[in-house]
Design an enzyme around this catalytic site. Structure first.
Site, PDB file in Angstrom:
ATOM      1  N   ASP A 144      32.200  35.443  79.728  1.00 11.98           N
ATOM      2  CA  ASP A 144      32.106  35.650  81.204  1.00 11.98           C
ATOM      3  C   ASP A 144      33.646  36.196  81.484  1.00 11.98           C
ATOM      4  OD1 ASP A 144      30.922  32.549  82.408  1.00 11.98           O
ATOM      5  OD2 ASP A 144      31.346  32.688  79.659  1.00 11.98           O
ATOM      6  N   ASP A 197      26.430  37.528  78.573  1.00  9.20           N
ATOM      7  CA  ASP A 197      26.873  37.583  80.244  1.00  9.20           C
ATOM      8  C   ASP A 197      26.915  38.851  81.412  1.00  9.20           C
ATOM      9  OD1 ASP A 197      27.006  35.146  80.755  1.00  9.20           O
ATOM     10  OD2 ASP A 197      28.521  33.905  80.437  1.00  9.20           O
ATOM     11  N   ASP A 248      31.739  29.719  83.736  1.00 13.78           N
ATOM     12  CA  ASP A 248      31.668  28.952  83.312  1.00 13.78           C
ATOM     13  C   ASP A 248      33.268  29.607  81.397  1.00 13.78           C
ATOM     14  OD1 ASP A 248      29.779  29.479  81.633  1.00 13.78           O
ATOM     15  OD2 ASP A 248      29.427  27.570  79.801  1.00 13.78           O
TER      16      ASP A 248
END
Length: 323
Positions: free
Chosen positions: A20, A255, A15
């Site tokens: 990310d 992440d 996302d």
């Protein structure tokens, strides 16, 4: 296109916000990964922004050969959540690039179909690294009951082990953003599932001095990261956010821990294996990951919860990402 011998076949499900982006760049720099596709979902920002951000990261890294697929734009049930305050409204620190690729660069095949098709064509060979809400994976499991059985492994950034939330009192963002999806994935997937939880990432946060060193590299990638990370750094260093961190303030690229574990298994030094599920009903606990140490759930399959990683190797993977 065949995968070179010795490389891991990977799909990244994101996302794309700033963390990310960091994980994607880490994956792109890993010589042992063959990235088959990147699938996008709602979460940190809108689906369109997540797709645009992913394309922008790939352009920055000169890897526009990798296909990007549009996924689910909302959770399976109830209201959509965003993390705009933390990552910026656009997900990348509200630092637009007028020359960034547009949505016309997306692959026409949708994310769920891509997940199902790719895994079907490569049974037992594909690892998925999921750094956002698990909606795409849950929908793939619903549409194809064989999909969860054909993955080689699944690495998740999400959930929590001690009911310490960062979005609700007891919930981590990715699970809270779609509790039903998280429940389905943890219930139906039979491959090894490795989970990097919120508390784990906090306890393994790095000094801000390392972040400064990381961003100071004289490369196009480092300058890009420094630009998109300014807003998030300001938020992360605020007194309000620091109170949420379990064991002291620090540079926490959540992440990247899941991605690093997928890249290098030797990086993982300690794990805990336990059956897990997700609370769907609680007024204060909806979206919280539940760990069943006394085996009330009677689940045969256990999740692998990361407890300790080699931070020296982790730092090197981060440095390599911006070289």
């Amino acid at each position: 296109m065949s995968t070179p011998q010795g490389k891991k076949k990977v799909i990244i499900d994101v996302d794309t916000g700033v963390d990310d982006a960091q994980a994607i760049m880490m994956a792109l720099a890993a010589p042992n990964l063959d990235i088959l596709a990147i699938t996008c979902t709602h979460g940190n920002t809108s689906l369109d922004n997540a797709c645009k951000n992913t394309l922008r990261v790939l352009k920055t890294c000169n890897r526009e050969d990798i296909d990007v697929h549009r996924g689910c734009h909302e959770p399976m049930l109830r209201l959509t959540r965003r993390a705009g305050d933390f990552h910026g409204k656009d997900g990348l620190g509200d630092s637009p690039d007028p020359d960034a690729p547009g949505l016309d660069k997306l692959h026409k095949r949708r994310a769920v179909q891509t997940l199902i098709r790719t895994v079907k064509e490569n049974p037992g060979e594909v690892t998925v690294v999921a750094t956002g809400p698990l909606t795409n994976l849950a929908c793939a499991a619903i549409q194809d009951q064989h999909f969860p059985k054909k993955l080689k492994a699944l690495y998740i950034m999400g959930g929590n082990t001690e009911s310490r939330g960062n979005t609700t009192a007891c919930g981590e963002f990715n699970f809270v953003a779609d509790p039903e999806a998280a429940y389905i994935v943890l219930d139906r997937f039979t491959c090894p599932i490795y989970i990097t939880t919120w508390e784990f990432t906090c306890r393994n946060s790095l000094p801000w001095s390392f972040c400064d060193e990381w961003l100071a590299q004289d490369t196009h990638k480092a300058r890009f990261m420094k630009k998109i990370y300014q807003h998030t750094m300001k938020m992360a260093k605020s007194s309000t956010y620091q109170k949420e961190v379990v064991e002291g303030p620090g540079f926490n690229t959540c992440d990247c821990y899941a991605m690093a574990a997928a890249i290098d298994e030797s990086l993982v030094l300690e794990t805990d294996e336990v059956a897990v599920t997700v609370e769907l009903q609680g007024k204060y606990t909806r979206g919280m990951m539940v760990l069943d140490y006394i085996e009330v759930l009677k689940k045969e399959r256990k999740a692998i919860i990361l407890k300790k990683v080699d931070l020296v190797k982790f730092k090197q993977l981060l440095m390599n990402a911006l070289k």
